[in-house]
Design a protein around this motif. Structure first.
Motif, short mmCIF file in Angstrom:
data_model
loop_
_atom_site.label_atom_id
_atom_site.label_comp_id
_atom_site.label_asym_id
_atom_site.label_seq_id
_atom_site.Cartn_x
_atom_site.Cartn_y
_atom_site.Cartn_z
N ASP A 278 1.25 -1.35 -0.03
CA ASP A 278 -0.01 -0.18 -0.06
C ASP A 278 0.45 1.38 0.33
OD1 ASP A 278 -2.27 -2.52 0.77
OD2 ASP A 278 -1.62 -2.14 2.94
N ASP A 279 0.29 2.35 -1.00
CA ASP A 279 1.12 3.42 -0.54
C ASP A 279 1.38 3.79 1.05
OD1 ASP A 279 1.12 3.73 -3.45
OD2 ASP A 279 -0.56 5.88 -2.99
N ALA A 280 1.30 3.67 2.06
CA ALA A 280 0.99 4.23 3.11
C ALA A 280 0.41 2.91 4.11
CB ALA A 280 0.74 5.58 3.91
N GLY A 281 1.31 3.46 5.19
CA GLY A 281 -0.35 2.52 6.98
C GLY A 281 -1.69 3.65 6.94
N PHE A 282 -2.93 2.42 6.55
CA PHE A 282 -4.12 3.19 6.53
C PHE A 282 -4.27 4.63 7.94
CE2 PHE A 282 -4.37 -0.24 4.15
CZ PHE A 282 -4.81 -0.02 2.92
N ALA A 283 -3.79 4.22 9.38
CA ALA A 283 -4.09 4.71 10.76
C ALA A 283 -2.33 5.33 11.13
CB ALA A 283 -5.04 4.88 11.02
N PRO A 284 -1.67 6.10 10.46
CA PRO A 284 -0.07 6.16 10.99
C PRO A 284 -0.09 6.45 12.34
CG PRO A 284 -0.29 6.59 8.88
CD PRO A 284 -1.63 6.82 9.22
N PHE A 285 -1.58 7.68 12.89
CA PHE A 285 -1.74 8.36 14.15
C PHE A 285 -2.81 7.59 14.74
CE2 PHE A 285 1.62 11.22 11.64
CZ PHE A 285 2.14 11.32 13.10
N ALA A 286 -2.88 7.00 16.25
CA ALA A 286 -3.59 6.56 16.64
C ALA A 286 -5.27 7.40 16.48
CB ALA A 286 -3.75 5.42 18.15
N ASP A 287 -5.38 8.44 16.85
CA ASP A 287 -6.81 9.02 16.23
C ASP A 287 -7.05 9.16 14.89
OD1 ASP A 287 -5.03 10.76 16.12
OD2 ASP A 287 -5.17 12.41 16.69
N ASP A 288 -6.57 8.58 14.46
CA ASP A 288 -6.57 9.31 12.91
C ASP A 288 -8.17 8.29 12.27
OD1 ASP A 288 -6.95 9.33 10.11
OD2 ASP A 288 -4.98 9.13 9.10
N GLN A 289 -9.10 8.85 11.78
CA GLN A 289 -10.67 7.90 11.47
C GLN A 289 -10.62 8.26 10.40
OE1 GLN A 289 -12.64 9.40 15.58
NE2 GLN A 289 -12.67 7.26 15.16
N SER A 290 -9.38 8.72 9.40
CA SER A 290 -10.45 9.05 8.01
C SER A 290 -11.06 8.26 7.18
CB SER A 290 -9.02 10.07 7.14
OG SER A 290 -7.68 9.80 7.12
N THR A 291 -9.76 6.22 7.55
CA THR A 291 -10.66 5.76 6.61
C THR A 291 -11.40 4.81 7.93
OG1 THR A 291 -8.40 6.22 4.78
CG2 THR A 291 -9.34 4.44 5.42
N SER A 292 -11.95 4.03 7.33
CA SER A 292 -12.66 2.99 8.29
C SER A 292 -12.00 1.52 8.29
CB SER A 292 -14.21 2.26 7.24
OG SER A 292 -13.84 1.89 6.75
N ARG A 293 -12.08 0.56 9.19
CA ARG A 293 -11.95 -0.56 8.81
C ARG A 293 -11.70 -1.46 7.87
NH1 ARG A 293 -9.20 -2.39 13.44
NH2 ARG A 293 -9.67 -4.90 13.25
N GLN A 294 -13.37 -1.30 7.52
CA GLN A 294 -13.58 -1.82 6.53
C GLN A 294 -13.41 -1.39 5.04
OE1 GLN A 294 -18.22 -1.08 6.41
NE2 GLN A 294 -18.53 -2.87 4.74
N THR A 295 -13.27 -0.59 4.70
CA THR A 295 -12.16 0.47 3.46
C THR A 295 -11.01 -0.18 3.80
OG1 THR A 295 -13.66 2.05 4.06
CG2 THR A 295 -11.56 2.06 2.29
N ALA A 296 -9.69 -0.22 5.00
CA ALA A 296 -9.01 -0.52 4.50
C ALA A 296 -8.60 -2.12 4.01
CB ALA A 296 -8.01 -0.82 5.63
N PHE A 297 -9.50 -3.31 4.83
CA PHE A 297 -9.38 -4.17 4.94
C PHE A 297 -9.78 -4.55 2.93
CE2 PHE A 297 -9.70 -4.97 9.33
CZ PHE A 297 -8.64 -5.02 9.58
N ALA A 298 -10.81 -3.75 2.69
CA ALA A 298 -11.56 -4.15 1.59
C ALA A 298 -10.17 -3.67 0.17
CB ALA A 298 -12.71 -3.27 0.85
N LYS A 299 -9.66 -2.96 0.48
CA LYS A 299 -8.16 -2.40 -0.14
C LYS A 299 -7.31 -3.27 -0.18
CE LYS A 299 -8.58 3.10 0.00
NZ LYS A 299 -8.33 3.39 -1.59
N ILE A 300 -7.16 -3.73 1.68
CA ILE A 300 -6.16 -4.82 1.24
C ILE A 300 -6.33 -6.45 0.87
CG2 ILE A 300 -5.35 -6.40 2.94
CD1 ILE A 300 -4.98 -4.05 4.73
N ARG A 301 -7.90 -6.74 0.91
CA ARG A 301 -8.28 -7.47 0.00
C ARG A 301 -7.98 -7.76 -1.68
NH1 ARG A 301 -10.85 -12.27 0.96
NH2 ARG A 301 -12.07 -11.43 2.77
N ALA A 302 -8.30 -6.01 -1.90
CA ALA A 302 -8.22 -5.63 -3.41
C ALA A 302 -6.22 -6.63 -3.66
CB ALA A 302 -8.47 -4.66 -3.66
#
Length: 354
Positions: A316-340
């Protein structure tokens, strides 16, 4: 032969974990209960990663405050007035600064790795803070009785211990997060700061054998926090030739969000060390749209026109939440991108007859 594929590290935290984090910091949740919630988050993250088909897992950095500050969180000799990192959307992150010496890590990354491996059925990689990033903790005004050189000596020893501890604990790969590389060219276009960063990192990396370096990698990108970057406008041409002088066996390079990936791939092909592998970014965590497996396949095939397939991987281009409070991407979306990414990389391997 297959094309290896790995995530960078962090995954979005669940609402339960974020609530527990806030409660613990407020003193309304005891440490034992907080640790149990963190372990549950790690287990669920790894199980879901494995369900995507990911051949390599991480703990998703569920127990880290951030990819950078985990070694120093809770130290008593810090002040909050450190370096400020500005992002393109106007928000900032501020690092702490060291108030007195000596410099020591409070937490080493092998603690996270050992906890993750208890739950994983696949190999586990571990991200660590690069010594170059932590060098920013030393204040420009200096510290009475503790010189910058003394600090860098201590930092190098602590960074070596951080990496070596993860190797000894069975990490598939230890990945140095080197986001500050591209940012350094924005702060100092002469590349003097970048040269200092690379020299410091190589000072640490030179302490490892060739076999050990084959299990060490470095990640670079323009930052990815709250759907914004800090240095995407900096030309990769000034960074990549210097990046590839680092003494590691694996490079993880953000690419999916680049305006001209073909140009960047040509630079990579011209400078990638002969013994190294490059993992190219095929998923953009900042883009809310989930890429298709076919898009990923095509990005891999483009890379394969420039880079020998036996020296190519995807990430992936980066981690999905490098700072713990970053909620800009949902877990569901992150896992879907990883599957892709996993499925698209497999499609590319099939297209190449691997």
């Amino acid at each position: 032969m297959t094309i290896p594929t790995e995530l960078i590290g962090s995954m979005p935290r669940s609402n339960e974990l974020l609530a527990a984090m806030a409660a613990f910091e407020a003193g309304s949740l005891d440490g034992a209960k907080y640790a149990a919630i963190q372990e549950q988050a790690v287990r669920e993250t790894i199980e879901t990663l494995e369900a995507t088909g990911s051949p390599v897992a991480t703990d998703g950095e569920q127990s880290k405050p951030s990819f950078l500050t985990y070694p120093v969180e809770g130290l008593s000799n810090l002040s909050p007035d450190g370096v400020v990192i500005p992002f393109a959307d106007g928000h900032t992150r501020q690092l702490p600064s060291l108030a007195s010496g000596p410099f020591r890590y409070k937490t080493h990354a092998d603690e996270y790795l050992r906890a993750a491996r208890r739950h994983a059925k696949v190999p586990v990689k571990q991200a660590v803070a690069a010594p170059s990033a932590l060098s920013l903790l030393y204040p420009s005004a200096g510290i009475t009785g503790y010189s910058r050189q003394q600090f860098l000596d201590d930092l190098a020893n602590e960074a070596e211990a951080d990496i070596r501890g993860c190797l000894d604990a069975g990490a598939h790969v230890v990945q140095l997060d080197f986001e500050e590389a591209r940012l350094s060219l924005k702060l100092d276009p002469s590349a003097g700061l970048l040269d200092d960063f690379i020299a410091l990192n190589n000072r640490v990396l030179s302490r490892f054998t060739g076999d050990e370096r084959a299990r060490i990698g470095v990640y670079t990108g323009p930052g990815a926090d709250q759907d914004s970057t800090h240095s995407l406008d900096v030309d990769y041409a000034g960074l990549l030739p210097k990046l590839f002088t680092l003494f590691v066996g694996n490079f993880y390079v953000q690419l999916a969000s680049e305006a001209d990936p073909d140009r960047v791939l040509r630079i990579i092909a011209d400078h990638l060390p002969s013994e190294a592998r490059v993992f190219i970014g095929v998923i953009d965590p900042i883009d809310p749209r989930v890429e298709t497996a076919e898009e990923v396949r095509d990005r891999v095939l483009l890379a394969g026109r420039h880079i020998p397939v036996d020296r190519l991987g995807t990430c992936d281009d980066a981690g999905f939440a490098p700072f713990a409070d970053d909620q800009s991407t949902s877990r569901q979306t992150a896992f879907a991108k990883i599957r892709a990414r996993v499925e698209g990389t497999a499609l590319a391997a099939e297209s190449l007859g691997l």
